[in-house]
Scaffold this active site. Structure first.
Site, PDB file in Angstrom:
ATOM      1  N   HIS A 179     -35.096  -4.424 -29.104  1.00  0.00           N
ATOM      2  CA  HIS A 179     -35.844  -3.224 -29.500  1.00  0.00           C
ATOM      3  C   HIS A 179     -34.943  -1.986 -29.557  1.00  0.00           C
ATOM      4  CE1 HIS A 179     -39.852  -5.136 -29.271  1.00  0.00           C
ATOM      5  NE2 HIS A 179     -39.372  -5.778 -28.222  1.00  0.00           N
ATOM      6  N   ASN A 189     -46.552  -5.126 -28.382  1.00  0.00           N
ATOM      7  CA  ASN A 189     -46.076  -5.275 -29.756  1.00  0.00           C
ATOM      8  C   ASN A 189     -47.222  -5.025 -30.723  1.00  0.00           C
ATOM      9  OD1 ASN A 189     -43.318  -6.053 -29.285  1.00  0.00           O
ATOM     10  ND2 ASN A 189     -44.013  -8.101 -28.712  1.00  0.00           N
TER      11      ASN A 189
END
Length: 499
Positions: A55, A127
């Protein structure tokens, strides 16, 4: 001429000349005593910190969580009581790409939220998908390695991705989502967010409930096709940052409807699926989503590095009334996220302003790298251990969770035995209309370019177990895109194995 601040060294001394280095003669070498130059170059050498291992590419904004529903019977968390308004920070991200990666890539989008509650920071690190690729954290590093660069070629490897996925049928649900329209959103204002994991609520009566969090976009869904995304990347690599920042600057504040699914504690033993399995969803017919509030993003950071790159989100940050669950992936993330921040940002990363709670903090941690709060956080220099007789901070028994019943023998259980990895992807596949299915097939075929045939055939076998139409559609798309046909490599390998 307006009054302007005086430029100084980091120690506060005024700088007489920021244009010319100190040299021995007009053409002479630079003197080592030019501390101003040395300081400037040294700081430049240290401007970059380690990027997130996962990420890394992200976009962030501040906002507010407003609770409009009433779930006080399920949780004592003050942040979730009717009428509560809580300041927050959101950070969205891609998973695989580095800091300089293009925004418009097919990838899962991270959906990390930090709520600055009156009882401490509550982080919900999820997510834009309700499930994930693996259910056992022992496989998480292996999965991430397949998404990163090949150690020899230093290129992303489609072979590694599909090899791992085809050997891990639990990934089918997430792979289907990733290769569908929702795997390539135009931006993050037009995506849903999910806590993904199963968490728990507990109330003043000591009753526990299992819970899943959902954040449904109120802007609608927008997605790129592969061809459209290629054109976007050709124009700009920062399409998501441009969209989010500009929208908020223009007063177009994105909102998400906040929902929860709630399961009575004892129901976990009755469901035909493991409710703590990160590759599974809870059917809405069994546990309907409950509207509880709205999340709005309404302020851009003033400095990306200090407020977004330095932001540290961890599932370990919870508040009274919210708890964990036996979800194996969640259990591992409770440790790994905070540990990653200590490596990336430093021992006392929670002292960085964007990570600081809004409530008072008292603990007995001391010393260490980046200690900027004077040694200890007890309020008394004589109270640097516990228990003590010098008015140091004490426990709060009311914050204790109710007991969790756990049983079973310690063992390494095979998580694929008795686990149905095909029914839920099948239900999702059956929801797609004909056009959505065709795009799914085409996206998979494009992503399989260059993958060895025996891996392709293994994956097609899984698709067939989901639905024969799934396998047939991908096989046709492979032939149309790459001329792929009955694979002799796969057949030869089967013969060799039999011999």
């Amino acid at each position: 001429m307006t009054d302007r601040p005086i430029m100084t060294t980091s120690a506060g001394a005024p700088i007489p000349d920021n244009q010319n280095s100190l040299t021995a003669g007009e053409r002479g070498p630079i003197l080592m005593q030019d501390y101003q130059l040395i300081e400037k170059l040294s700081h430049q050498n240290r401007e970059r910190i380690p990027e997130r291992a996962v990420h890394a590419k992200g976009w962030g904004a501040y906002g507010t969580l407003t609770i409009t529903g009433d779930i006080s019977r399920y949780t004592k968390a003050k942040v979730l009581q009717p009428g509560a308004q809580t300041p927050m920070l959101a950070r969205f991200s891609t998973v695989a790409g580095e800091l300089g990666a293009a925004d418009a890539e097919r990838d899962v989008r991270g959906f990390a939220l930090k709520f600055y509650t009156q009882e401490g920071n509550w982080d919900l690190v999820g997510n834009n998908t309700p499930v994930f690729f693996v259910r056992d954290p022992l496989k998480f590093p292996d999965f991430i390695h397949t998404q990163k660069r090949h150690p020899r070629t230093h290129l992303r490897s489609a072979t590694a991705m599909w090899d791992f996925w085809s050997l891990s049928p639990e990934s089918l649900h997430q792979v289907t989502i990733l290769m569908s329209d929702r795997g390539l959103p135009t931006d993050v204002r037009h995506i849903n967010g999910y806590g993904s994991h199963t968490y728990s609520f507990w109330n003043d009566a000591g009753e526990r409930y299992w819970v899943k969090f959902h954040f449904k976009t109120m802007q609608g869904h927008k997605h790129w096709t592969n061809a459209e995304a290629e054109q976007v990347i050709g124009r700009t690599r920062e399409s998501t940052q441009e969209d989010l920042f500009s929208a908020i600057e223009n007063g177009e504040f994105p909102k998400w409807k906040v929902q929860v699914q709630i399961m009575p504690e004892l129901d976990a033993d009755k469901t035909p699926y493991n409710p703590f399995d990160l590759t599974k969803v809870w059917p809405h017919a069994d546990y309907p989503p409950i509207d509880i509030g709205v999340m709005e993003l309404n302020r851009n950071p003033e400095n990306y590095f200090t407020e977004v790159e330095n932001a540290a989100f961890s599932p370990s940050n919870i508040v009274p009334g919210i708890g964990f669950s036996p979800d194996k992936m969640l259990q591992a993330r409770i440790f790994s996220y905070a540990d990653a921040h200590r490596h990336r940002l430093g021992t006392h990363y929670e002292s960085i302003p964007v990570n600081q709670p809004k409530c008072l903090v008292h603990h007995y941690h001391r010393d260490g790298q980046m200690n900027v709060y004077g040694g200890i956080k007890t309020g008394n220099p004589d109270a640097y251990y516990e228990p003590n007789s010098f008015n140091g901070p004490v426990e709060q028994p009311s914050a204790k969770e109710p007991p969790l019943c756990i049983s079973g023998n310690a063992d390494r259980y095979n998580h694929r035995i008795g686990n149905d990895d095909y029914s839920q992807p099948r239900a999702l596949f059956n929801l797609f209309d004909a056009a959505q299915k065709q795009r799914l097939f085409s996206n998979i075929a494009a992503a399989m370019k260059g993958v060895p045939g025996f891996i392709v055939e293994r994956q097609l076998g899984h698709f067939k177990l989901i639905h024969p139409e799934y396998e047939a559609g991908v096989r046709k798309a492979l032939k149309d895109a790459h001329g792929y046909d009955a694979n002799t490599i796969a057949l030869n390998e089967k013969i060799t194995a039999a011999e």
